[in-house]
Design an enzyme around this catalytic site. Structure first.
Site, PDB file in Angstrom:
ATOM      1  N   TYR A  97       0.839  -1.204   0.000  1.00 14.14           N
ATOM      2  CA  TYR A  97       0.000   0.000   0.000  1.00 14.14           C
ATOM      3  C   TYR A  97       0.871   1.250   0.000  1.00 14.14           C
ATOM      4  CZ  TYR A  97      -3.209   3.603   1.661  1.00 14.14           C
ATOM      5  OH  TYR A  97      -3.934   4.763   1.798  1.00 14.14           O
ATOM      6  N   LYS A 154       0.975   4.224  -2.965  1.00 12.50           N
ATOM      7  CA  LYS A 154       0.707   5.645  -2.741  1.00 12.50           C
ATOM      8  C   LYS A 154       1.931   6.503  -3.063  1.00 12.50           C
ATOM      9  CE  LYS A 154      -3.601   5.632  -1.488  1.00 12.50           C
ATOM     10  NZ  LYS A 154      -4.650   6.394  -2.212  1.00 12.50           N
TER      11      LYS A 154
END
Length: 334
Positions: free
Chosen positions: A210, A214
């Site tokens: 994750y 990002k």
């Protein structure tokens, strides 16, 4: 005494130079902090009418819950028609009805498209293109995203979860933008807001996939902002820490954890203002609690140093341990 002795042997010109350097550094920090406060509490953002008159369309991905739902509602309140995109059609229909009922006097229109971004189907994106090609889209909110179900070491991350995070967060965002942005460039006006995360700004052990997704969006969005500079299309990545959403699994608000309504209201009011993101072009950290945290970290401990990374690791190890214990208790009850 010892310090005085040492200083007495240092040439005056050296002491003067060091004092000048120190004053320059301190002045820079003071100016930076004043800029931060002005951006957060005094200066307003760009008027959203810049991106189109009343009745212009806004496209919101991940629109059925959390931040996406709130973006849709608040943009409708400001007079934008809304294209709602998310996975669950029933939720989209409910939200579309809510918006049209709530703003019936403003003649707000809605369109919905149910699509599973994890599937990455060409036919879904073809439907999206057919839907928006005839619309005057002034704002795109790239909100769709997925994180890990719980913090997990990278080598233990389920392959399906890893694939979905990359496909949804990265591929989905890029494909939607590539469909919507050309019309904005042609009309010479538009705003592309992409939801970033402190997880992409701070290296985050146990959320490695994750965090990486990002961080990718940060570099992509900033690069896109440079490409579209001067076209009339503004690009902004919105950085946030925690917000009370289903993804964060946090329910209680605090000084540093707003609810979606507060966060979105602040974001839309501060478009074009960097907030805490002073060192990254085409980026904003609009919520004051998050911005102060970012400024403090960047100007004291630093972002990518071992101390900060290890503290982040300890925090997520604790979250993982609690989540595993809860799962164990739930399994015993079943």
């Amino acid at each position: 005494m010892i310090l005085d002795t040492i200083l007495s042997h240092v040439p005056k010109v050296v002491l003067t130079g060091l004092a000048g350097i120190g004053a320059f550094i301190v002045a820079g920090k003071v100016i930076s902090y004043i800029r931060l406060l002005l951006s957060l509490f005094v200066l307003s953002g760009k008027n959203l009418r810049t991106y189109g008159k009343k009745g212009t369309w806004a496209v919101v991905t991940g629109a059925s819950d959390g931040l996406g739902k709130e973006y849709a509602i608040q943009l409708a309140q400001k007079g934008f028609n809304i294209v709602l995109i998310s996975r669950t059609e029933s939720k989209l229909q409910t939200l579309a009805s809510e918006i049209q009922t709530k703003y019936a006097g403003s003649n707000i229109q809605t369109k919905i498209l149910a699509m599973d971004f994890a599937a990455n189907r060409d036919e879904d994106y073809a439907k999206l293109k057919a839907l928006v090609d005839g619309l005057d889209v002034g704002i795109l909110v790239n909100n769709v995203g997925q994180s890990h179900s719980i913090p997990v070491p990278f080598i233990q991350t389920p392959k399906e979860e890893m694939r979905d995070i990359i496909t949804i967060n990265c591929i989905g965002t890029l494909r939607v933008t590539q469909i919507v942005a050309p019309g904005m460039v042609q009309r010479k006006r538009g705003l592309i807001l992409t939801m970033g995360s402190f997880g992409g700004w701070l290296p985050t052990p146990l959320l490695a996939t994750y965090s990486g997704s990002k961080a990718f969006l940060q570099q992509w969005s900033t690069s896109l902002g440079g490409e579209l500079e001067g076209t009339g299309v503004d690009v902004e990545l919105v950085l946030s820490y925690l917000v009370t959403t289903a993804m964060s699994k946090i329910r209680r608000t605090s000084l540093f954890i707003p609810n979606p309504r507060t966060f979105v209201k602040t974001t839309l009011a501060k478009v074009g203002r960097s907030g805490g993101a002073q060192k990254i072009a085409y980026t904003s950290t609009p919520f004051w609690g998050h911005a102060l945290m970012q400024w403090w970290l960047e100007n004291t401990l630093g972002v990518g140093g071992s101390f900060v990374v290890n503290q982040n690791k300890v925090m997520h190890q604790s979250i993982r341990a609690r989540a595993l214990k809860k799962a164990e208790r739930d399994a015993k009850k079943a």
